[in-house]
Every structure is written in C-alpha cells, then in structure tokens.
Design an enzyme around this catalytic site. Structure first.
Site, PDB file in Angstrom:
ATOM      1  N   SER A 109     -32.252-118.231 -43.148  1.00 55.21           N
ATOM      2  CA  SER A 109     -31.915-117.340 -42.043  1.00 55.21           C
ATOM      3  C   SER A 109     -30.437-117.528 -41.662  1.00 55.21           C
ATOM      4  O   SER A 109     -29.565-117.385 -42.519  1.00 55.21           O
ATOM      5  CB  SER A 109     -32.866-117.579 -40.881  1.00 55.21           C
ATOM      6  OG  SER A 109     -32.812-116.535 -39.946  1.00 55.21           O
ATOM      7  N   ASP A 156     -39.879-109.212 -44.823  1.00 54.95           N
ATOM      8  CA  ASP A 156     -39.125-109.891 -43.767  1.00 54.95           C
ATOM      9  C   ASP A 156     -38.800-108.876 -42.676  1.00 54.95           C
ATOM     10  O   ASP A 156     -38.074-107.910 -42.916  1.00 54.95           O
ATOM     11  CB  ASP A 156     -37.849-110.485 -44.357  1.00 54.95           C
ATOM     12  CG  ASP A 156     -37.017-111.253 -43.335  1.00 54.95           C
ATOM     13  OD1 ASP A 156     -37.429-111.316 -42.159  1.00 54.95           O
ATOM     14  OD2 ASP A 156     -35.958-111.777 -43.714  1.00 54.95           O
ATOM     15  N   HIS A 159     -40.621-113.700 -42.987  1.00 55.62           N
ATOM     16  CA  HIS A 159     -39.320-114.338 -42.789  1.00 55.62           C
ATOM     17  C   HIS A 159     -39.351-115.838 -43.026  1.00 55.62           C
ATOM     18  O   HIS A 159     -38.489-116.393 -43.700  1.00 55.62           O
ATOM     19  CB  HIS A 159     -38.833-114.044 -41.368  1.00 55.62           C
ATOM     20  CG  HIS A 159     -37.434-114.506 -41.093  1.00 55.62           C
ATOM     21  ND1 HIS A 159     -36.340-114.033 -41.797  1.00 55.62           N
ATOM     22  CD2 HIS A 159     -36.935-115.405 -40.180  1.00 55.62           C
ATOM     23  CE1 HIS A 159     -35.235-114.609 -41.348  1.00 55.62           C
ATOM     24  NE2 HIS A 159     -35.572-115.447 -40.371  1.00 55.62           N
TER      25      HIS A 159
END
Length: 421
Positions: free
Chosen positions: A232, A326, A360
């Site tokens: 991320s 995601d 994610h």
C-alpha cells in the site's frame, strides 16, 4: 473408542505453514462439525466452522474430505484457519507481538446442528511467527526506529527492508516470518511509533536512506545491495527508494500506487507532490461501507504527472503483486502504468502477477480476509474487496512468489516455479 484430534506437526508450526488436521475414533459415516477459534492480543474472537462426514473406517482427514457446508465448502485443508471471521464487525486479524503464538482451539462436535452437538474431542494448536533460532533485535540507530529479524546460524544474510501502509506503527509479522527463510529483514516504522511523527504530513526520503545504510553496514547483512518489500503506502515509498537511493537491487510491491500518495515526499532538493484525491467521489456499498476506489486522481493526467515516481531510474527488477478486486485504489491500473513506463524507457519489463477476486490486504498465507475494516484516519468502516477462498489462494501463491523473487535476486538461486494463479 473415543474420538481423537490428530494435528501434524503436533507441536505447532509457523503461521505461514499448513497443519494437517485429522480425526480418528469416529463412528463410520458419522456426521461431525469442526470448529476453530482464536483470540488476538486485544481479546477479539475469531471463529470458523465446517461440517464433515467420517469415512467408512470412522476417520476424517481434512486433506481428503471436503467440507459439506459451514464457513466454507469443498476440499480446503486449511479452511478452518483462513475462513475465520471476527465476532466484532470489521475487526482485522493482526499479530502485534510476534514473540508469542496465536493459540487456535479446535473442537470436534457430533452432528451438524447450528449451535453444535456433543463435544467429542478438543485440541490446542500454536501458530508461531518466529521460527526456532530467529533473533529479534529492536533498532534505535540515529533516526531509524525499527526491528531487525536475523535468521539462525553464522555468516551474513541477504537483507530486506519491509514497509507497511498508512496506518502507521511498527508491523513485524511479515518480517519475522521472512527471516525464517534465510533473510535479514528490517521491519521499518516511519510514523506513529515512539518518537516518530504522529501523522504523515511531510516525508523525507533521507530517513529511509538512513535505514538502507544501516542495513548495508550491519555485520550480519550480505551486501552490496538489499531488497525492498512494500504494501500500500509502503509500496510507493519502496518505489521512491528504489528510484533515488543506492544499494537497492530487488523490489516487491503489494497493491502499490505508481505515484506518491498521502504526503509530499522530499529528497535533497527534489519534491514529489502528492497525488490528489476527491472524497466527494467516495461511494457507499449496500452494507453502508465506504468505497474509496474512485477518489484518487488519475496520475496520467497532465496536472498529476509530477506525482509519478520516476521508477525508470531504479536499478534491479520489480515484482508487482496485484489484487484485482482491490477497492482501496486501482492497483491493477497502477501496475500497468509502471510496466508501460519502464518499457518506454528501455528498462526490463517488471514481473506482474494479477490475482482475481483478491482484495487490498494481501498478507502471508492463512490470514483471514479483511474485506472491510475501520479506516485509521476516517474512523469509518471501509470496503477493501476480495472473496475469501480466492483471496486465500492468492496469499499462498503470492508468498511463494515473493520468496522465489528474493531468493533469485538477492541469493542468486534460480527457480522454475511459476504462479499457479
């Protein structure tokens, strides 16, 4: 004969390793329910259950017997672990203290009743985050705040810096598991930890350069280069490190953006502005969860291009791990942009692995899917995507691909194993 739960390995194992679960001493063709539960360090309860039927010999082996229903169905030997769900809504399973195991309670119940029948057998199973001999070394060196995990044995080991995302703090569980495979791994905090800044207002790449230099001069780290692993926000930081800093030879990005996000990034006289976002573009799911996937500006639009990270300056290869569902941002698009940009500059095409129905939070194997959790800044439940079974398979495969990539480019070990997904 009383029913018995058989676990192999019997003495527990590391979190990223499978455990064989079997039951003996049942009545032939007996219907049973298996339940699994654990509590995290904050006391939150996670549970899963599945219905099975014993074979003609009164035995049940989850490696051969499909689940008939419950938290999952079909042949899923580790389903009782990856299918766990929290009793507390939107609570994500995290390991905060890697020096202690998660203790999983396994139970065998008679029948397929929703609330469970008579208890037939029970066992405890420990899932550890440090293999025997792995050393955990807290680091306060100059400005660097981190934990270094060293494999057992003498000699020097390939080095990796591990970065997590915009929740801040120090996450150690991925680094501690990686160290079990012969890597010296630095779990690096960059805000909301000890005397580091509380918020991501201004980022200085010199801090991360100091961490690289710490690793390269450490007597247990084999130079002259190290690898990076980022998830991320930690992913775009790793892209910036690989693009501007010396001593980086292999970089793995998990659901990362190709532009600088959250806060402006400074390095010497260079400033990479932040990729903007528009919260008015957020949506609500049918369950009332926030969906943020469309709030981020397009990094290819002319007025946003200054936020793009010049990854063509990087030395060494990239591996992009992409969850195609995601819902945090458009990881699939960002990997495509990175690939086109590298090729446009005559650089080696990055390795990109796309995982369908994967959200994610791509963690090491067997972590339950967090489809939604409370956002650390917004304070509301945010939808992050993924389907439990597909996400679990993706985590298993991605972990193997990460290990293969680092073994090849940091250790010089070639492998012919390709992604199964």
């Amino acid at each position: 004969m009383a029913a018995r739960l058989i676990l192999e390995p019997a003495g527990g194992c590391c979190w990223d390793q499978p455990v064989r679960i079997a039951v003996r001493g049942l009545v032939p063709e007996q219907p049973v329910t298996l339940r699994a539960s654990l509590r995290d360090e904050k006391g939150a309860l996670f549970r899963a259950h599945a219905h099975y039927r014993a074979d003609a010999g009164g035995e049940l082996d989850l490696a051969r017997a499909p689940a008939l229903g419950g938290s999952f169905a079909g042949l899923e030997p580790m389903g009782l672990i990856w299918a766990m769900e929290p009793d507390k809504p939107y609570w994500r399973l995290l390991k905060r203290d890697v020096q202690t195991p998660f203790v999983v309670e396994l139970e065998v119940l008679d029948g397929h009743e929703p609330d469970g029948g008579r208890l037939l057998a029970r066992a405890l199973h420990e899932r550890h985050f440090m293999r025997p001999g792995v050393r955990r070394v807290p680091v306060r060196e100059g400005r660097v705040r981190a934990t270094l995990f060293l494999p057992p044995g003498d000699g020097r080991f390939p080095g990796i810096i591990d970065l997590f995302g915009s929740s801040g703090g120090l996450c150690e569980y991925r680094a501690s598991l990686l160290a079990g495979y012969g890597f010296a791994v630095l779990a690096l905090a960059y805000f909301r930890f000890q005397d580091l800044p509380e918020y991501l207002n201004d980022m200085r790449l010199e801090y991360f350069e100091e961490a690289v230099e710490f690793m390269l001069r450490h007597p247990k780290v084999k130079g002259p280069n190290i690898g990076l692993l980022g998830f991320s926000k930690g992913g775009d930081l790793c892209l910036s490190m690989a693009s501007f800093l010396k001593g980086i030879t292999a970089t793995v990005l998990i659901n990362a953006c190709v532009a600088n996000t959250v806060a402006p990034l400074h390095y010497k006289d260079i400033i990479i502005p932040v990729l903007g976002s528009e919260l008015r573009k957020q949506k609500n799911t049918d369950l009332g969860l926030l969906n943020l996937v469309d709030i981020w500006n397009d990094p290819l639009e002319e007025h946003n291009q200054q936020s793009l990270i010049p990854l063509e300056k990087a030395h060494g290869p990239f591996l992009f791990i992409v969850g195609m569902d995601d819902q945090n941002w458009k990881s699939e698009l960002y990997a495509h942009i990175a690939s086109k940009r590298l090729q446009a500059y005559g650089k080696k095409k990055p390795q990109v692995i796309y995982y369908p129905e994967t959200g994610h939070f791509i963690d090491p194997p067997y972590f339950p899917l967090s489809r939604a959790s409370v956002h650390s800044v917004l304070g509301e439940a945010v939808f992050y995507g993924g389907e439990p079974r597909a996400h679990s398979k993706a985590q298993e495969d991605a972990w193997q691909q990460i290990l293969i990539f680092f073994q090849k480019y940091l250790n010089g070990k070639k492998s012919v194993q390709h992604s199964k997904i």
